[in-house]
Design an enzyme around this catalytic site. Structure first.
Site, PDB file in Angstrom:
ATOM      1  N   LYS A 102      -6.716   1.843  -3.483  1.00 15.49           N
ATOM      2  CA  LYS A 102      -6.490   1.028  -2.284  1.00 15.49           C
ATOM      3  C   LYS A 102      -6.531   1.895  -1.022  1.00 15.49           C
ATOM      4  O   LYS A 102      -7.127   1.515  -0.005  1.00 15.49           O
ATOM      5  CB  LYS A 102      -5.145   0.312  -2.374  1.00 15.49           C
ATOM      6  CG  LYS A 102      -4.717  -0.427  -1.095  1.00 15.49           C
ATOM      7  CD  LYS A 102      -5.731  -1.464  -0.666  1.00 15.49           C
ATOM      8  CE  LYS A 102      -5.440  -2.039   0.719  1.00 15.49           C
ATOM      9  NZ  LYS A 102      -4.137  -2.694   0.838  1.00 15.49           N
TER      10      LYS A 102
ATOM     11  N   LYS B 130      -1.631   4.694   8.275  1.00 13.13           N
ATOM     12  CA  LYS B 130      -0.795   5.129   7.150  1.00 13.13           C
ATOM     13  C   LYS B 130      -1.639   5.244   5.890  1.00 13.13           C
ATOM     14  O   LYS B 130      -1.570   6.247   5.153  1.00 13.13           O
ATOM     15  CB  LYS B 130       0.339   4.136   6.933  1.00 13.13           C
ATOM     16  CG  LYS B 130       1.262   4.485   5.770  1.00 13.13           C
ATOM     17  CD  LYS B 130       1.916   3.248   5.173  1.00 13.13           C
ATOM     18  CE  LYS B 130       0.935   2.470   4.345  1.00 13.13           C
ATOM     19  NZ  LYS B 130       1.535   1.351   3.591  1.00 13.13           N
TER      20      LYS B 130
ATOM     21  N   SER C  54       0.856  -1.198   0.000  1.00  8.36           N
ATOM     22  CA  SER C  54       0.000   0.000   0.000  1.00  8.36           C
ATOM     23  C   SER C  54       0.885   1.238   0.000  1.00  8.36           C
ATOM     24  O   SER C  54       1.157   1.824   1.047  1.00  8.36           O
ATOM     25  CB  SER C  54      -0.919  -0.010   1.225  1.00  8.36           C
ATOM     26  OG  SER C  54      -1.794  -1.106   1.181  1.00  8.36           O
TER      27      SER C  54
END
Length: 303
Positions: free
Chosen positions: A170, A239, A95
């Site tokens: 994502k 994050k 990611s």
């Protein structure tokens, strides 16, 4: 021989590399030598101790690393781009930050390489079965090169745009997922305060329009039993949310997800070391003193 180097053998990377090695010649590498050696011992993969020399026949590199900084360090600072053979394709399945991915794709092209971002959703359980949802960004020819590798790992593969688009979607998916967990935790807490047992509440929601992956999977498996062991870290969730909030700034209006991000960011301080992302529910428990656990009702089967 067309071979792959799979780099990054953590909770997600290890089962993915194991599946990949059963279908394609695969070399595996991790900064923890025991991880690559252990995986090679019980799979078809071959462990390599260093990336200084690229094995003959390698035309694909799959990365499953924690952050864009790790990816940039490996490819640019450590010079892996320069050592890969012309025509090879790098597939970043972690990611990462979309803007970093766009720059890395440009740099890859300058080295005669292809670049695809293919982040995944589904957690460790889907990684083990090869049923991950994979969100793909990249040029059509590079994606075509990547597809035989991705098909081994995922059951639902979507090409959403150019390089960086996969990582953007994502991050937004994980922002929505985290917001769903927060909303479900908040609603279950309010219900518990009113006298409705958390498991009873979740059972009902899962038959109604308020259902989500959080209520259908996260609550029954990880929150109601108090195990909090989904395999995806709270800090990685934050994050991803931060990446998505950076994208949201370009729109200028994101009140719901901004509130969720700030709530979960502030709640992180009281959770101790390395919490699971399902411990979003514990943020609500700590703030209200109401536990979101299964009750004596025993859930759906007992009713």
């Amino acid at each position: 021989m067309n071979a792959t180097i799979f780099i990054g053998l953590g909770h997600m990377g290890a089962p993915m590399a194991r599946l990949h090695s059963a279908a394609h010649p695969t070399f595996v590498f991790d900064v923890v030598p025991a991880a690559s050696g252990g995986l090679a011992a019980d799979s078809e993969a071959t462990a390599i101790a260093s990336l200084e020399a690229i094995p003959a026949g390698v035309d694909t590199v799959i990365l499953m690393l924690p952050t864009s900084r790790h990816v940039e360090q490996l490819l640019v600072d450590d010079g892996l781009f320069e050592r890969l053979p012309k025509g090879a394709v790098v597939i970043d399945m972690g990611s990462s930050e979309p803007q970093s991915t766009q720059q890395l794709a440009k740099t890859a092209g300058e080295h005669g390489l292809g670049y695809v971002d293919a982040p995944v959703s589904g957690g460790v359980a889907k990684a083990e079965t090869g049923e991950l949802a994979i969100i793909v960004g990249g040029a059509a020819d590079h994606v075509a090169h990547a597809m035989p590798h991705l098909e081994v790992l995922g059951g639902d593969i979507s090409h959403v745009g150019d390089a960086g688009a996969g990582h953007a979607v994502k991050a937004l998916n994980n922002l929505l997922s985290a917001t769903n967990i927060a909303a479900a935790s908040e609603a279950a807490t309010i219900g518990a305060k009113f006298g409705v047992a958390p498991d009873v509440f979740i059972d009902v929601i899962n038959t109604a329009t308020g259902m989500s992956q959080a209520s259908q999977v996260k609550f029954p498996k990880h929150i109601l039993p108090g195990t909090f062991a989904s395999g995806f870290a709270y800090d990685l969730m934050l994050k991803d949310m931060k990446i998505a909030m950076g994208l949201a700034e370009q729109v200028g209006f994101s009140p719901v997800t901004t509130a969720a991000f700030e709530t979960l960011r502030e709640g992180r301080e009281a959770l101790g070391e390395r919490p699971d992302h399902t411990e979003v529910a514990r943020v609500y428990e700590q703030r209200t003193g109401i536990e979101l656990r299964a009750s004596e009702y025993g859930g759906e089967e007992a009713r």
